[in-house]
Design a protein around this motif. Structure first.
Motif, PDB file in Angstrom:
ATOM      1  N   PHE A  50     -32.825  60.206 -47.350  1.00 51.97           N
ATOM      2  CA  PHE A  50     -33.740  59.075 -47.250  1.00 51.97           C
ATOM      3  C   PHE A  50     -35.066  59.464 -46.615  1.00 51.97           C
ATOM      4  N   SER A  51     -34.995  60.156 -45.482  1.00 56.39           N
ATOM      5  CA  SER A  51     -36.220  60.473 -44.728  1.00 56.39           C
ATOM      6  C   SER A  51     -36.754  61.867 -45.014  1.00 56.39           C
ATOM      7  N   GLY A  52     -35.888  62.734 -45.530  1.00 54.97           N
ATOM      8  CA  GLY A  52     -36.300  64.123 -45.697  1.00 54.97           C
ATOM      9  C   GLY A  52     -36.275  64.904 -44.405  1.00 54.97           C
ATOM     10  N   ALA A  53     -35.789  64.275 -43.340  1.00 47.45           N
ATOM     11  CA  ALA A  53     -35.722  64.964 -42.049  1.00 47.45           C
ATOM     12  C   ALA A  53     -34.747  66.137 -42.129  1.00 47.45           C
ATOM     13  N   THR A  54     -34.992  67.137 -41.295  1.00 48.42           N
ATOM     14  CA  THR A  54     -34.113  68.305 -41.246  1.00 48.42           C
ATOM     15  C   THR A  54     -33.550  68.476 -39.842  1.00 48.42           C
ATOM     16  N   LYS A  55     -32.422  69.166 -39.794  1.00 47.06           N
ATOM     17  CA  LYS A  55     -31.760  69.410 -38.512  1.00 47.06           C
ATOM     18  C   LYS A  55     -31.116  70.777 -38.595  1.00 47.06           C
TER      19      LYS A  55
END
Length: 124
Positions: free
Chosen positions: A54-59
């Motif tokens: 959804f956000s394209g965030a990475t971890k």
């Protein structure tokens, strides 16, 4: 049903780079949070990197942060992992996984689909 197939297996020297790919089929790829897990011999499978749909965030897990880069190409239904400055402790089987959760989760139990894995070996 999502099918995941990893590629990019390699035997590398410490300090080298390697790129892993995961080809997805059978589902709506851009609606899945994706991750790379790895498993060393005799150890449990651990989260390495993830990217939210959804956000394209990475971890990233701490041990790979700053060295690995996870990315996705939704047009090609492909997940990538660029691995730089490889260390012997990066050795293991790397698995691509898909989760229907919108946020990145790090437990293997939260992933719905798995690939067969690809082997990465880093020598010192």
């Amino acid at each position: 049903q999502v099918q995941l197939v990893e590629s990019g297996e390699g035997l590398m020297q410490a300090g080298g780079s390697l790129r892993l790919s995961c080809a997805a089929s059978g589902g709506t790829f851009n609606r899945y949070t994706m991750a790379w897990f790895r498993q060393a011999p005799g150890k449990e499978r651990e989260f390495a990197a993830g990217i939210a749909w959804f956000s394209g965030a990475t971890k990233y897990t701490d041990s790979v942060n700053g060295r690995f880069i996870i990315s996705r190409d939704n047009a090609k239904n492909t997940l990538l992992l660029q691995m730089n400055s490889l260390k012997p402790e990066d050795t293991g089987r790397y698995y691509c996984a898909a989760s229907q959760r919108a946020m990145i989760v790090t437990s293997p139990r939260d992933y719905d689909y798995w690939g067969q894995g690809t082997q990465v070996t880093v020598s010192s």
